[in-house]
Design an enzyme around this catalytic site. Structure first.
Site, PDB file in Angstrom:
ATOM      1  N   GLU A 192       3.036   4.486 -11.418  1.00  0.00           N
ATOM      2  CA  GLU A 192       2.858   3.351 -10.500  1.00  0.00           C
ATOM      3  C   GLU A 192       1.408   2.892 -10.617  1.00  0.00           C
ATOM      4  O   GLU A 192       0.506   3.470 -10.010  1.00  0.00           O
ATOM      5  CB  GLU A 192       3.191   3.750  -9.068  1.00  0.00           C
ATOM      6  CG  GLU A 192       3.361   2.522  -8.172  1.00  0.00           C
ATOM      7  CD  GLU A 192       4.188   2.820  -6.931  1.00  0.00           C
ATOM      8  OE1 GLU A 192       5.392   3.114  -7.079  1.00  0.00           O
ATOM      9  OE2 GLU A 192       3.620   2.782  -5.836  1.00  0.00           O
TER      10      GLU A 192
ATOM     11  N   TYR B  53       0.856  -1.193   0.000  1.00  0.00           N
ATOM     12  CA  TYR B  53       0.000   0.000   0.000  1.00  0.00           C
ATOM     13  C   TYR B  53       0.890   1.240   0.000  1.00  0.00           C
ATOM     14  O   TYR B  53       1.910   1.279   0.709  1.00  0.00           O
ATOM     15  CB  TYR B  53      -0.923   0.004   1.229  1.00  0.00           C
ATOM     16  CG  TYR B  53      -1.853  -1.187   1.217  1.00  0.00           C
ATOM     17  CD1 TYR B  53      -3.044  -1.144   0.502  1.00  0.00           C
ATOM     18  CD2 TYR B  53      -1.507  -2.369   1.861  1.00  0.00           C
ATOM     19  CE1 TYR B  53      -3.879  -2.255   0.433  1.00  0.00           C
ATOM     20  CE2 TYR B  53      -2.330  -3.481   1.812  1.00  0.00           C
ATOM     21  CZ  TYR B  53      -3.515  -3.423   1.098  1.00  0.00           C
ATOM     22  OH  TYR B  53      -4.336  -4.528   1.023  1.00  0.00           O
ATOM     23  N   SER B  54       0.482   2.233  -0.767  1.00  0.00           N
ATOM     24  CA  SER B  54       1.239   3.488  -0.787  1.00  0.00           C
ATOM     25  C   SER B  54       0.998   4.246   0.504  1.00  0.00           C
ATOM     26  O   SER B  54      -0.108   4.242   1.041  1.00  0.00           O
ATOM     27  CB  SER B  54       0.774   4.376  -1.940  1.00  0.00           C
ATOM     28  OG  SER B  54       1.028   3.756  -3.159  1.00  0.00           O
TER      29      SER B  54
ATOM     30  N   TYR C  77      -1.423  -0.508 -11.088  1.00  0.00           N
ATOM     31  CA  TYR C  77      -1.646  -1.942 -10.874  1.00  0.00           C
ATOM     32  C   TYR C  77      -2.854  -2.391 -11.672  1.00  0.00           C
ATOM     33  O   TYR C  77      -3.822  -1.664 -11.783  1.00  0.00           O
ATOM     34  CB  TYR C  77      -1.940  -2.237  -9.401  1.00  0.00           C
ATOM     35  CG  TYR C  77      -0.803  -1.886  -8.480  1.00  0.00           C
ATOM     36  CD1 TYR C  77       0.163  -2.834  -8.173  1.00  0.00           C
ATOM     37  CD2 TYR C  77      -0.723  -0.622  -7.923  1.00  0.00           C
ATOM     38  CE1 TYR C  77       1.200  -2.513  -7.305  1.00  0.00           C
ATOM     39  CE2 TYR C  77       0.303  -0.307  -7.054  1.00  0.00           C
ATOM     40  CZ  TYR C  77       1.263  -1.242  -6.756  1.00  0.00           C
ATOM     41  OH  TYR C  77       2.277  -0.936  -5.906  1.00  0.00           O
TER      42      TYR C  77
ATOM     43  N   CYS D 122      -0.824   7.357 -11.020  1.00  0.00           N
ATOM     44  CA  CYS D 122      -0.981   6.307 -10.016  1.00  0.00           C
ATOM     45  C   CYS D 122      -2.420   5.808 -10.013  1.00  0.00           C
ATOM     46  O   CYS D 122      -3.359   6.600 -10.017  1.00  0.00           O
ATOM     47  CB  CYS D 122      -0.600   6.849  -8.636  1.00  0.00           C
ATOM     48  SG  CYS D 122      -0.447   5.548  -7.400  1.00  0.00           S
TER      49      CYS D 122
HETATM   50  P1  NAP Z   1     -11.929   2.327  -9.143  1.00  0.00           P
HETATM   51  O1  NAP Z   1     -12.813   2.829  -8.083  1.00  0.00           O
HETATM   52  O2  NAP Z   1     -12.162   0.966  -9.724  1.00  0.00           O
HETATM   53  O3  NAP Z   1     -11.851   3.314 -10.369  1.00  0.00           O
HETATM   54  C1  NAP Z   1     -11.631   4.669 -10.211  1.00  0.00           C
HETATM   55  C2  NAP Z   1     -12.060   5.359 -11.464  1.00  0.00           C
HETATM   56  O4  NAP Z   1     -11.211   4.999 -12.574  1.00  0.00           O
HETATM   57  C3  NAP Z   1     -13.489   5.006 -11.889  1.00  0.00           C
HETATM   58  O5  NAP Z   1     -14.136   6.183 -12.225  1.00  0.00           O
HETATM   59  C4  NAP Z   1     -13.279   4.119 -13.078  1.00  0.00           C
HETATM   60  O6  NAP Z   1     -14.362   4.160 -13.979  1.00  0.00           O
HETATM   61  C5  NAP Z   1     -12.074   4.757 -13.696  1.00  0.00           C
HETATM   62  N1  NAP Z   1     -11.437   3.953 -14.742  1.00  0.00           N
HETATM   63  C6  NAP Z   1     -11.642   2.645 -15.044  1.00  0.00           C
HETATM   64  N2  NAP Z   1     -10.927   2.309 -16.129  1.00  0.00           N
HETATM   65  C7  NAP Z   1     -10.274   3.409 -16.540  1.00  0.00           C
HETATM   66  C8  NAP Z   1      -9.398   3.687 -17.624  1.00  0.00           C
HETATM   67  N3  NAP Z   1      -9.057   2.754 -18.508  1.00  0.00           N
HETATM   68  N4  NAP Z   1      -8.885   4.923 -17.727  1.00  0.00           N
HETATM   69  C9  NAP Z   1      -9.229   5.897 -16.848  1.00  0.00           C
HETATM   70  N5  NAP Z   1     -10.071   5.700 -15.814  1.00  0.00           N
HETATM   71  C10 NAP Z   1     -10.582   4.470 -15.652  1.00  0.00           C
HETATM   72  O7  NAP Z   1     -10.442   2.449  -8.605  1.00  0.00           O
HETATM   73  P2  NAP Z   1      -9.776   1.650  -7.399  1.00  0.00           P
HETATM   74  O8  NAP Z   1     -10.443   0.318  -7.233  1.00  0.00           O
HETATM   75  O9  NAP Z   1      -9.656   2.541  -6.245  1.00  0.00           O
HETATM   76  O10 NAP Z   1      -8.375   1.311  -8.034  1.00  0.00           O
HETATM   77  C11 NAP Z   1      -7.269   2.075  -7.821  1.00  0.00           C
HETATM   78  C12 NAP Z   1      -6.044   1.357  -8.320  1.00  0.00           C
HETATM   79  O11 NAP Z   1      -4.962   2.016  -7.701  1.00  0.00           O
HETATM   80  C13 NAP Z   1      -5.978  -0.113  -7.972  1.00  0.00           C
HETATM   81  O12 NAP Z   1      -5.518  -0.807  -9.093  1.00  0.00           O
HETATM   82  C14 NAP Z   1      -4.916  -0.125  -6.872  1.00  0.00           C
HETATM   83  O13 NAP Z   1      -4.194  -1.327  -6.851  1.00  0.00           O
HETATM   84  C15 NAP Z   1      -4.059   1.042  -7.291  1.00  0.00           C
HETATM   85  N6  NAP Z   1      -3.224   1.647  -6.254  1.00  0.00           N
HETATM   86  C16 NAP Z   1      -3.611   1.656  -4.967  1.00  0.00           C
HETATM   87  C17 NAP Z   1      -2.767   2.190  -4.020  1.00  0.00           C
HETATM   88  C18 NAP Z   1      -3.095   2.136  -2.542  1.00  0.00           C
HETATM   89  O14 NAP Z   1      -2.206   2.521  -1.760  1.00  0.00           O
HETATM   90  N7  NAP Z   1      -4.234   1.689  -2.130  1.00  0.00           N
HETATM   91  C19 NAP Z   1      -1.570   2.770  -4.410  1.00  0.00           C
HETATM   92  C20 NAP Z   1      -1.224   2.788  -5.741  1.00  0.00           C
HETATM   93  C21 NAP Z   1      -2.066   2.237  -6.676  1.00  0.00           C
HETATM   94  P3  NAP Z   1     -15.407   2.963 -14.236  1.00  0.00           P
HETATM   95  O15 NAP Z   1     -15.181   1.900 -13.216  1.00  0.00           O
HETATM   96  O16 NAP Z   1     -16.763   3.598 -14.086  1.00  0.00           O
HETATM   97  O17 NAP Z   1     -15.148   2.504 -15.630  1.00  0.00           O
END
Ligand code: NAP
Length: 404
Positions: free
Chosen positions: A402, A203-204, A404, A362
């Protein structure tokens, strides 16, 4: 007199332990089980790696994308012990050697082969020149740090589909130094169905280096509860006072520039906002009068689903220019971060034209292509060559991804 003996140098695939965030993606991807790990490092077995490059593009940091020309391959034991990659040794290249991972012909060819391998992850990650020197890998599975939960707050609205949490971990008297942009590992207790300890999840860090408040020895995370995700459910259910095993810190390139005149352009989706909260808080608390500008493109389904929506509204535009993109607001068109970028081309171009600008992406891997295309279109209309500019920015430690 005999001519000096020549050696048959080999290309060896290595993982940079300073950049690797130990997310296990490479090990899960490798079709020949060449990638393995211990408590310290992820490594590549030179006997097994067949240079298929399948592991390169899924790696979120580019740490997988490292190569050395070696007379003798570094053993697994050597790789497990490293804190950083060894330098490229000077090696005499013989004119013709076998194939299958070996180099062919000449130094030029060696350079070409390595350059081709780098295409997958888009090139080597380089830290911003002014970033602090991060500490990495101080704690591992065999010797984790013990943290105590001092807070666990829901960030999304009660009626939101997603349960995203702001979790604060306190390290008491133990040192756990982090820089903005680094990640930590969390070990969920118990074992999986095969009796093996659960995988460490990354996790970041969402707080600045000083912690949630000045003088506190803590850090925060932004965690989304994922269906049956073992670690995310474990973290989201943590109560104040619970003890947590932590590894890391990890990551030595996705770091914030310390130069107050650096401009920072941040693009994120969902919980990918975590490091940018750290960046923003660092500037807000420690560099109030920084001449550098910060701009954020932030994508979520709806305002109710956007982590830190409330607090973000209070951050003044002078400190952080904000652009939100919502994909699932009833009655409104689906908007992604790349659409918001396209709708504000002059602002993006002004950042890109400034040699002090750093770009950070990110979040979801899927956004990479769309964002890249948006950058290319904006550049084309602004008289810039995005491919060339991106290469320069990356080499100068000003372009960071960064996902995923
Ligand atoms: P999410 O809620 O699934 O999506 C966020 C937004 O991104 C939604 O509006 C989604 O739209 C949109 N989206 C989907 N596909 C896209 C595309 N191709 N281009 C642009 N936008 C798009 O996001 P999440 O589940 O929070 O995911 C965040 C990601 O960040 C995960 O993969 C996670 O591993 C990563 N991450 C997390 C951390 C951490 O510390 N927790 C750190 C670094 C990275 P729709 O769903 O309506 O299509």
């Amino acid at each position: 007199m005999n001519a000096p003996a020549t050696i048959a140098p080999k290309k060896q695939h290595l993982i940079d332990p300073e950049i690797c965030i130990r997310c296990n993606t490479c090990e899960e991807t490798c079709p020949v089980d060449a990638v393995t790990h211990d408590d310290n490092n992820y490594v590549v077995d030179p006997e097994k790696c067949n240079f298929c490059l399948d592991c390169i593009s899924p790696c979120p940091t580019g740490s997988i994308d490292n190569w050395r020309i070696v007379a003798r391959a570094y053993s697994l034991k050597e790789q497990f012990s490293w804190g950083e990659l060894p330098f490229q040794e000077q090696i005499e290249i013989q004119t013709s050697v076998e194939s299958g991972g070996d180099l062919e012909a000449s130094d030029d060819d060696a350079a070409r082969l390595i350059a081709e391998a780098h295409l997958g992850a888009g090139g080597k990650s380089v830290a911003p020149a002014s970033a602090g020197k991060p500490k990495i890998n101080l704690f591992n599975r065999g010797r984790p740090a013990a943290a105590t939960v001092s807070g666990n707050f829901r960030l999304t609205d009660p009626d939101a589909d997603n349960d995203v949490r702001h979790v604060i971990l306190d390290f008491g008297g133990a040192a756990f130094p982090v820089l903005e942009g680094q990640s930590i590992g969390i070990i969920a207790p118990g074992a999986d169905k095969d009796g093996k300890p659960h995988k460490i999840r990354l996790y970041s860090v969402a707080s600045p280096r000083e912690g949630e408040k000045s003088g506190a020895n803590n850090l925060s995370l932004t965690v989304k509860r994922e269906g049956d995700g073992v670690c995310s459910n474990y973290i989201c259910d943590l109560k104040k006072g619970d003890q947590v095993q932590v590894t890391g810190p990890f990551g030595a390139t996705f770091l914030m520039p310390d130069d107050p005149s650096a401009n920072i352009l941040m693009i994120c989706t969902g919980t990918g906002s975590a490091p940018f909260r750290g960046f923003t808080e660092r500037r807000r608390r420690n560099m109030k009068d920084a001449p550098g500008r910060m701009m954020l493109y932030f994508g979520a389904r709806r305002p109710e689903e956007l982590p830190y929506f409330g607090p973000l509204q209070k951050v003044p535009d002078g400190l952080l220019r904000k652009h939100f993109a919502y994909s699932r607001v009833p009655g409104e068109p689906k908007t992604y971060v790349q659409d918001r970028m396209r709708a504000t081309p002059d602002e993006v171009a002004a950042f890109l034209k400034n040699a002090k600008t750093h770009v950070y992406l990110c979040g979801l891997k899927g956004m990479e292509t769309g964002v890249d295309e948006a950058f290319a279109d904006i550049c084309r209309n602004a008289g810039l060559d995005w491919a060339a500019l991106r290469a320069v920015m990356r080499a100068q430690g000003r372009y960071h991804v960064e996902t995923y």
